[in-house]
Write a protein that holds these residues in place. Structure first.
Motif, short mmCIF file in Angstrom:
data_model
loop_
_atom_site.label_atom_id
_atom_site.label_comp_id
_atom_site.label_asym_id
_atom_site.label_seq_id
_atom_site.Cartn_x
_atom_site.Cartn_y
_atom_site.Cartn_z
N GLU A 57 6.84 -15.75 8.37
CA GLU A 57 6.91 -15.32 9.78
C GLU A 57 6.63 -16.49 10.72
OE1 GLU A 57 5.38 -13.81 7.37
OE2 GLU A 57 6.20 -11.77 7.28
N GLU A 58 5.64 -17.32 10.37
CA GLU A 58 5.30 -18.47 11.23
C GLU A 58 6.41 -19.51 11.18
OE1 GLU A 58 1.48 -19.66 9.81
OE2 GLU A 58 0.43 -18.03 10.82
N ALA A 59 7.03 -19.67 10.01
CA ALA A 59 8.16 -20.60 9.90
C ALA A 59 9.35 -20.12 10.72
CB ALA A 59 8.56 -20.77 8.43
N GLU A 60 9.59 -18.81 10.73
CA GLU A 60 10.67 -18.26 11.56
C GLU A 60 10.41 -18.50 13.04
OE1 GLU A 60 10.72 -14.24 10.19
OE2 GLU A 60 12.33 -14.61 8.73
N HIS A 61 9.14 -18.38 13.44
CA HIS A 61 8.78 -18.66 14.83
C HIS A 61 9.08 -20.12 15.18
CE1 HIS A 61 6.58 -18.74 18.60
NE2 HIS A 61 5.79 -19.70 18.13
N CYS A 62 8.72 -21.04 14.28
CA CYS A 62 8.99 -22.46 14.50
C CYS A 62 10.49 -22.73 14.56
CB CYS A 62 8.36 -23.29 13.39
SG CYS A 62 6.56 -23.32 13.40
N PHE A 63 11.25 -22.05 13.69
CA PHE A 63 12.70 -22.22 13.71
C PHE A 63 13.29 -21.76 15.02
CE2 PHE A 63 16.88 -20.17 13.01
CZ PHE A 63 17.63 -21.33 12.86
N ARG A 64 12.81 -20.65 15.55
CA ARG A 64 13.34 -20.15 16.83
C ARG A 64 13.09 -21.14 17.95
NH1 ARG A 64 11.51 -15.14 14.70
NH2 ARG A 64 9.54 -15.29 15.83
N ILE A 65 11.94 -21.81 17.92
CA ILE A 65 11.65 -22.83 18.93
C ILE A 65 12.65 -23.98 18.81
CG2 ILE A 65 9.97 -24.59 19.66
CD1 ILE A 65 7.75 -22.63 18.81
N PHE A 66 12.90 -24.41 17.57
CA PHE A 66 13.85 -25.51 17.35
C PHE A 66 15.27 -25.06 17.72
CE2 PHE A 66 16.57 -28.36 14.88
CZ PHE A 66 15.96 -29.60 15.13
N GLN A 67 15.62 -23.84 17.33
CA GLN A 67 16.95 -23.32 17.63
C GLN A 67 17.19 -23.24 19.14
OE1 GLN A 67 17.65 -19.15 16.62
NE2 GLN A 67 19.62 -19.72 15.69
N GLU A 68 16.17 -22.83 19.87
CA GLU A 68 16.29 -22.76 21.33
C GLU A 68 16.49 -24.15 21.92
OE1 GLU A 68 16.70 -21.47 25.10
OE2 GLU A 68 16.72 -20.24 23.27
N MET A 69 15.78 -25.14 21.37
CA MET A 69 15.96 -26.51 21.85
C MET A 69 17.38 -26.99 21.59
SD MET A 69 15.06 -29.27 23.29
CE MET A 69 13.28 -29.20 23.56
N ILE A 70 17.93 -26.67 20.41
CA ILE A 70 19.30 -27.06 20.09
C ILE A 70 20.29 -26.42 21.07
CG2 ILE A 70 21.13 -26.92 18.36
CD1 ILE A 70 18.98 -28.98 17.70
N LYS A 71 20.08 -25.16 21.39
CA LYS A 71 20.96 -24.48 22.36
C LYS A 71 20.90 -25.17 23.71
CE LYS A 71 20.71 -19.82 20.37
NZ LYS A 71 20.18 -18.44 20.55
N ARG A 72 19.69 -25.51 24.15
CA ARG A 72 19.55 -26.19 25.44
C ARG A 72 20.21 -27.56 25.42
NH1 ARG A 72 13.54 -26.74 26.65
NH2 ARG A 72 14.33 -27.51 28.65
N LEU A 73 20.09 -28.26 24.30
CA LEU A 73 20.70 -29.59 24.20
C LEU A 73 22.21 -29.52 24.14
CD1 LEU A 73 18.19 -31.19 21.67
CD2 LEU A 73 18.56 -31.94 24.03
N ASN A 74 22.76 -28.46 23.55
CA ASN A 74 24.21 -28.29 23.56
C ASN A 74 24.73 -28.10 24.98
OD1 ASN A 74 25.28 -28.47 20.89
ND2 ASN A 74 24.19 -26.60 20.34
N ASN A 75 23.93 -27.45 25.80
CA ASN A 75 24.31 -27.23 27.20
C ASN A 75 24.06 -28.46 28.06
OD1 ASN A 75 25.14 -24.56 26.80
ND2 ASN A 75 23.05 -23.80 27.01
N ASN A 76 22.98 -29.17 27.73
CA ASN A 76 22.62 -30.33 28.54
C ASN A 76 21.84 -31.35 27.69
OD1 ASN A 76 21.94 -32.18 30.48
ND2 ASN A 76 20.46 -30.88 31.54
N PRO A 77 22.54 -32.31 27.08
CA PRO A 77 21.87 -33.29 26.23
C PRO A 77 20.91 -34.21 26.98
CG PRO A 77 24.19 -33.85 26.50
CD PRO A 77 24.00 -32.49 27.10
N GLU A 78 20.94 -34.18 28.31
CA GLU A 78 20.09 -35.06 29.11
C GLU A 78 18.62 -34.62 29.10
OE1 GLU A 78 21.27 -37.84 30.57
OE2 GLU A 78 23.21 -37.35 29.67
N ILE A 79 18.33 -33.40 28.63
CA ILE A 79 16.96 -32.92 28.73
C ILE A 79 16.02 -33.58 27.72
CG2 ILE A 79 17.65 -30.68 29.66
CD1 ILE A 79 17.14 -29.51 26.89
N MET A 80 16.58 -34.26 26.72
CA MET A 80 15.74 -35.02 25.79
C MET A 80 16.18 -36.48 25.84
SD MET A 80 14.98 -34.49 21.67
CE MET A 80 14.08 -32.96 21.85
N ASN A 81 15.26 -37.34 26.21
CA ASN A 81 15.60 -38.76 26.37
C ASN A 81 14.47 -39.62 25.80
OD1 ASN A 81 16.77 -41.15 27.12
ND2 ASN A 81 16.11 -41.02 29.27
#
Length: 355
Positions: A57-81
């Protein structure tokens, strides 16, 4: 944290080989690739962390955080520099550590290290029975490269490890590319070793288990026999199955029980483990532990081991001393982007520049 004193052009240094912000083709491959890698940990979390009832369950929570970051980066790669393989992997490791996975791969690392030490004495004896200088160093380098196959961060390797019940160092030696390698400066380096003995070497190491015990330690031991001081630098914080400084020093103590050369070197500090300040599977030489930087000021050879430290990062880094970068290309996309094939080998030796 300080910048590495061995860099030839410290003001020009950039750790990342690939800039994902400005390379859509690479970004389109690596973002889903890393997302799949992080997702795969969810399925293994309970096995890797048997003491944690809520591991999956905790690993799934961590994955969702990473997955959300990937979604945001697909929309705007500038948010991580910078946006790179290094920074994405560091983001994932920080997420795990901040969500109760203090060392997510600890049990696996302990198991593989214990297994590797069963072969340690026989591996040293085999190497010591090789009389020819060049053949012995070839065997040591091949052992280090084969050991580097044991990397749970590479899908091609995990597929091998999970489908083969007894994949060992010999199997890995038969899997990696035969010589001539994709980049093969080994003969030139062996010629250099025959002409001079290094005073002090620093090796930035990679994985726990077979990689460190049967690959790195025998190589370090051979340097010590030539009266070379050796620094083995490992991560301060856990990342995948990379060895940490705490584990490294425990391994040196264990190796000392099997080998008087290692014991004497550890006791006299000719062989030292020093943390590098990092918490991911890559290596940013501009943010090193200051104590390590101080110890490196009189080093005359630097070695970078593994795909994360020598290919994803530092492939273009230049040093003011002799340098060796060695890695097995365990990702097919990365290998092809360099003009190679999966499991091709990079062994790059660059002598110190002459001015």
């Amino acid at each position: 944290m300080e910048i590495c004193p061995l860099l030839q052009e410290p003001e020009e240094y950039l750790p990342d080989t690939i800039d994902l912000r400005n390379n859509p083709k690479e970004r389109d491959y690596w973002l889903p690739c890393l997302e799949r890698m992080v997702r795969k940990f969810v399925d293994k979390a309970s096995i890797l962390n048997p003491h944690k009832p809520q591991a999956k369950e905790e690993a799934e929570h961590c994955f969702r955080i990473f997955q959300e970051m990937i979604k945001r980066l697909n929309n705007n790669p500038e948010i991580m520099n910078p946006l790179s393989i290094r920074t994405l992997l560091e983001f994932n490791e920080k997420t795990l550590r901040s969500n109760n996975f203090t060392d997510a791969w600890l049990v696996q690392k302990q198991k593989e290290t214990k297994t590797a030490f069963r072969e340690f004495s026989s591996r040293l004896k085999y190497i010591d029975n090789i009389d020819t200088f060049g053949v012995r160093w070839l065997e040591l380098v091949k052992g280090l490269l084969a050991g580097n196959m044991f990397d749970w961060g590479a899908k091609a390797v995990t597929d091998l490890l999970e489908t083969t019940g007894s994949f060992g160092l010999g199997d890995a030696m038969n899997t990696i590319q035969k010589r001539p390698w994709f980049i093969d400066d080994l003969d030139e380096w062996i010629e250099t070793l025959q002409k001079k003995s290094y005073k002090k070497v620093v090796i930035f190491v990679d994985n726990a288990g077979v990689d460190f015990v049967l690959g790195v330690i025998p190589l370090a031991r051979e340097f010590i026999k030539r009266d070379t001081d050796v620094i083995l630098s490992a991560n301060t914080f856990p990342a995948l199955n990379d060895i940490t400084i705490k584990e490294l020093n425990c391994c040196l103590q264990e190796a000392s029980l099997h080998c008087p050369v290692i014991k004497n070197a550890v006791d006299s500090k000719k062989l030292q483990g020093i943390e590098n300040g990092q918490g991911g599977p890559c290596l940013d030489l501009s943010k090193l532990n200051s104590g390590l930087c101080d110890k490196m000021k009189n080093v005359d050879l630097v070695m970078l081991e593994g795909m994360g430290r020598a290919v994803h990062t530092n492939l273009k880094a230049k040093f003011n001393i002799d340098s060796v970068k060695l890695a097995v290309l365990k990702n097919e996309w990365l290998a092809q982007s360099l003009g190679a094939q999966q499991f091709s080998i990079i062994f790059e030796f660059k002598p110190a520049p002459t001015f």
